[in-house]
Design a protein around this motif. Sequence first.
Motif: not given
Lengths: 75, 352
Positions: A38-39, A41-42, B12-13, B16-17, B20
């Motif tokens: 996820g991190a 991806t951003e 979690a995924y 986190t996105r 951010a």
Amino acid sequence: MAAAEAAGLIAVGAGLAVGLTGLGAGIAEGNVGAAAVGAITEDASLFGKAMIFMVLPETIVIFGLVISILAIFVM
Amino acid sequence: MFKRSVRKGNYAYTVTRVKAKKSHLLREEDYDKMIQMSVPEISRYISEAGYQKEMADLAGKYEGMELLEHATYQNMANVFNSILGASQGELATMVSAYLEKWDIWNLKVILRGKSYGLTGNGIKEDLVPAGKIDEAALDKLISLESIDDILNEYSRMGKVKFPADVISDYKESGNLGVIEDYLDKLHYQRLLDSISPYTQPTKIFLDYIRRDIDVVNLRTIMKLKSEGIYGEKVMKYYIPGGMQIDSKFAQLLANAETVSAAAGDMSRLDVFEEYIKPVLDFDNYDNKAVVSAIKKYQEDQAKKMAHMYPLSVLPVIDFMVHKETEVRNIRVVARGVNSGLGRETIKGLLVI
């Protein structure tokens, strides 16, 4: 007979040490990995940091492995 | 176990996105700078703060204030769609139920546009495709001629069944308000139904939505009261499911003839003492100030719950509330600057 039983129990203990820590690491890595992806991806520049966090739960398995080696070879 | 985790959602995924994305939201000092700029300067400033793609995409079509308004809404739609696309399981169910309000917004725009005889492009300009109904499906709705066809198509797309009495009321009166009120109530009903209150975070989310219903009801009651409407007419707009404002209490507030007459009962509400009371001026009632105060309450509630359970739906909703506020603030600043309002006045209208 008693010695054989003790050796068997040590082997079971060593197996449990690796197996259970492996499960724990797997559960932890599931969440950490998802968050890391996820991190990234951003912000792709976070790849290095995300990798470090990703491998941290692996240490749990190493502890388990050390215990099992000690159990088998030292005891 | 794996089936269960997929059903539960990929917290979690997605979280986190969302975190951010939240780190890129504008801060108070950004608004302070923007207040001192002109509209083109604000456009440039927000382009550097994450709105660049939408500004560039729409620059050929619009300019000035129009460009800024369309780009901010388009950006919000893109961000919400990316969150919806990223989430799975029960998280996706809750996020899509929360975002259904934009589908309803779009349907209202289309219905109003059609009834006033606007062109397809004219209607399209006011759409915010931030819900689960995408642009292609919205185009299909716009292409339909009659209101009946649009409602039938929306029923299929959004799995909504319009009750016969709502349709017959609309046909008798020709007033789209009947359908719009039904849609608002339906949205909250479906949202409440989508949240299973079996875990602590979803319980907190449920309470947040119930408080949200309270403030929507309170906003409606106060707005109508300020226009001299009270009693049964107000109760027509009452949305059930709130936490503090049940139908009995809503009736009590609705029956008071003026805002000052209702103030005594309103003081029982959480939102009143800290948020509404300081901006309430009975002699010169300012609904905008009250709406801003209520928005601030909603944002604070979202902020409060965001840090309670990091791996839950709460940070996701908190971000969406903050993103909506950011878009609203940018538009308030740009409109204020464009119409020559004073810096302090603009700042007073912001929700920070």
